[in-house]
Design a protein around this motif. Structure first.
Motif, short mmCIF file in Angstrom:
data_model
loop_
_atom_site.label_atom_id
_atom_site.label_comp_id
_atom_site.label_asym_id
_atom_site.label_seq_id
_atom_site.Cartn_x
_atom_site.Cartn_y
_atom_site.Cartn_z
N LEU A 190 44.35 29.45 36.53
CA LEU A 190 43.81 30.57 37.30
C LEU A 190 44.67 31.82 37.10
O LEU A 190 44.15 32.94 37.01
N SER A 191 45.99 31.62 37.01
CA SER A 191 46.89 32.75 36.74
C SER A 191 46.64 33.31 35.34
O SER A 191 46.54 34.53 35.15
N ALA A 214 31.46 26.46 28.88
CA ALA A 214 30.71 25.47 29.66
C ALA A 214 29.40 25.08 29.00
O ALA A 214 29.02 23.90 29.02
N GLY A 215 28.68 26.06 28.42
CA GLY A 215 27.32 25.80 27.95
C GLY A 215 27.04 26.08 26.50
O GLY A 215 25.89 25.99 26.07
N PHE A 227 25.31 31.50 37.03
CA PHE A 227 26.49 30.68 36.74
C PHE A 227 27.46 30.70 37.91
O PHE A 227 27.99 29.66 38.32
N LEU A 228 27.69 31.89 38.47
CA LEU A 228 28.58 32.01 39.63
C LEU A 228 27.98 31.32 40.86
O LEU A 228 28.71 30.78 41.69
N PHE A 257 37.37 23.27 36.99
CA PHE A 257 36.00 23.34 36.49
C PHE A 257 35.67 24.80 36.16
O PHE A 257 36.11 25.74 36.83
N THR A 258 34.87 24.98 35.11
CA THR A 258 34.65 26.31 34.56
C THR A 258 33.98 27.25 35.55
O THR A 258 34.33 28.44 35.62
N THR A 259 33.02 26.75 36.31
CA THR A 259 32.36 27.62 37.29
C THR A 259 33.34 28.09 38.36
O THR A 259 33.28 29.23 38.81
#
Length: 376
Positions: A190-191, A214-215, A227-228, A257-259
């Protein structure tokens, strides 16, 4: 890094952050997880042992012999992006970067003495220029934060667990350290996502890159808002059983997770903290030595408290309700004790309104009860 090193900087103007400290973009959960990791029993012993034993020179020779090193002569466009990211984030020494043959999209920053960045061919072929710029900035952020050391330890502990079983901690202790390392590394991602946004300065490109990871390369079939929305649905979906399953699903992973990453980055991009950095107001590396550990703990604790308070996850809501109920109970109990004993120890429960009492003495019980009720 000198200006002469920047001969091929892309034409699009980006803000530069001279002397920026990694504290500017590090997620509070990253810092708190790293502190918790260092406090884990046995971690120092394993870390010191592995630092001396890990074949880092062998690792460097492996990439040198079996990958393509990025330079002005090879993958020159990636080399431009790397130098540009180091220039924007003011990382003085540009780390070596390699492209390794692997159809799975991935990137990593590893190394004990000096960081090495590795991109897979699957990632290079998947992303466009601006998306790749965010990914390279992401890896430069890992290097600036010093994450490569712990990432390397995790890599070897995970892949060579049987070979390090002789360390006098036992397999259970080693797996505890691996689990703690994974928890920290998920937070460190996340950083690094934030660092990638600072380097690329294009939030839409960052979002697109995460969607593609992701896709796949089907942007015409995908939508950022939808997606969000998946991240929001994931967080609040199901009941307590689903909350437990989410925890179990994420434990073996090194990345969130990517989302979830996309939602976290979008929220930060709209925050006052991000805007302050873009306006040139950010902590400097020259100030790192004066940083208070207590302040870092306080910030991390505040982040987790806010996360529990605002989370839509059923388990987190339950934790929040329990904590709130405990606060109400403590406040109510405190109010009753103050009402009974707080004003001169009057056993009858009535406040002392004698000649020595202050002007608010008669309201003591009322304020105590009210304070207890308002705690929730």
């Amino acid at each position: 890094m000198t200006e002469n090193d920047q001969g091929n900087v892309p034409s699009r103007q980006r803000k530069r952050f001279p002397g920026i400290s990694s504290r500017a973009y590090e997620h509070p959960a990253d810092r708190s997880a790293l502190v918790a990791l260092r406090k884990l029993s046995g971690f120092d012993t394993v870390f010191k042992a592995l630092s001396a034993l890990l074949p880092e020179r062998s690792l460097r020779l492996l990439f040198l012999s079996d990958s393509v090193r990025v330079s002005d002569a090879q993958f020159s466009h990636l080399n431009d992006m790397l130098r540009d990211a180091c220039y924007v984030l003011d990382l003085e020494k540009v780390p070596p970067m390699y492209v390794a043959q692997d159809p799975k999209p991935n990137a990593m920053c590893i190394g004990l003495d000096e960081p090495i960045i590795v991109l897979t061919t699957g990632l290079v072929e998947l992303l466009d220029e601006e998306e790749m710029r965010a990914v390279i900035g992401h890896e430069v952020g890992h290097a600036l934060s010093g994450h490569s050391v712990y990432r390397t330890i995790l890599l070897f502990l995970t892949g060579l667990a049987l070979k390090v079983a002789w360390i006098p901690l036992g397999n259970v202790a080693i797996m505890a350290i691996v689990t703690a390392l994974r928890e920290w590394f998920r937070k460190s991602e996340l950083s690094a996502d934030r660092a990638g946004l600072l380097a690329g300065q294009d939030v839409q490109a960052s979002m697109r890159g995460l969607m593609k990871i992701a896709g796949g390369n089907h942007l015409h079939e995908m939508n950022v808002d939808a997606f969000l929305a998946q991240a929001d649905e994931y967080e609040k979906a199901g009941d307590l059983r689903d909350s437990v399953l989410k925890i179990l699903n994420v434990l073996p992973r090194t990345h969130p997770f990517t989302t979830v990453r996309a939602a976290e980055l979008k929220k930060w991009s709209e925050s006052r903290d991000f805007q302050r950095i873009m306006d040139g107001h950010y902590p400097k590396r020259s100030e790192d030595k004066d940083t208070s550990v207590t302040d870092s703990f306080r910030e991390s604790a505040g982040h987790y408290a806010e996360t529990v308070r605002t989370s839509k996850d059923p388990l987190m809501k339950l934790v929040g309700d329990i904590a709130g109920g405990a606060g109400d109970l403590a406040g109510d109990l405190g109010g009753r004790l103050r009402n009974r004993f707080g004003a001169g120890g009057q056993g009858a429960g009535k406040p002392d309104a004698g000649p020595d009492a202050g002007p608010d003495a008669g309201d003591g019980g009322k304020h105590g009860a009210g304070g207890g009720q308002s705690e929730g």
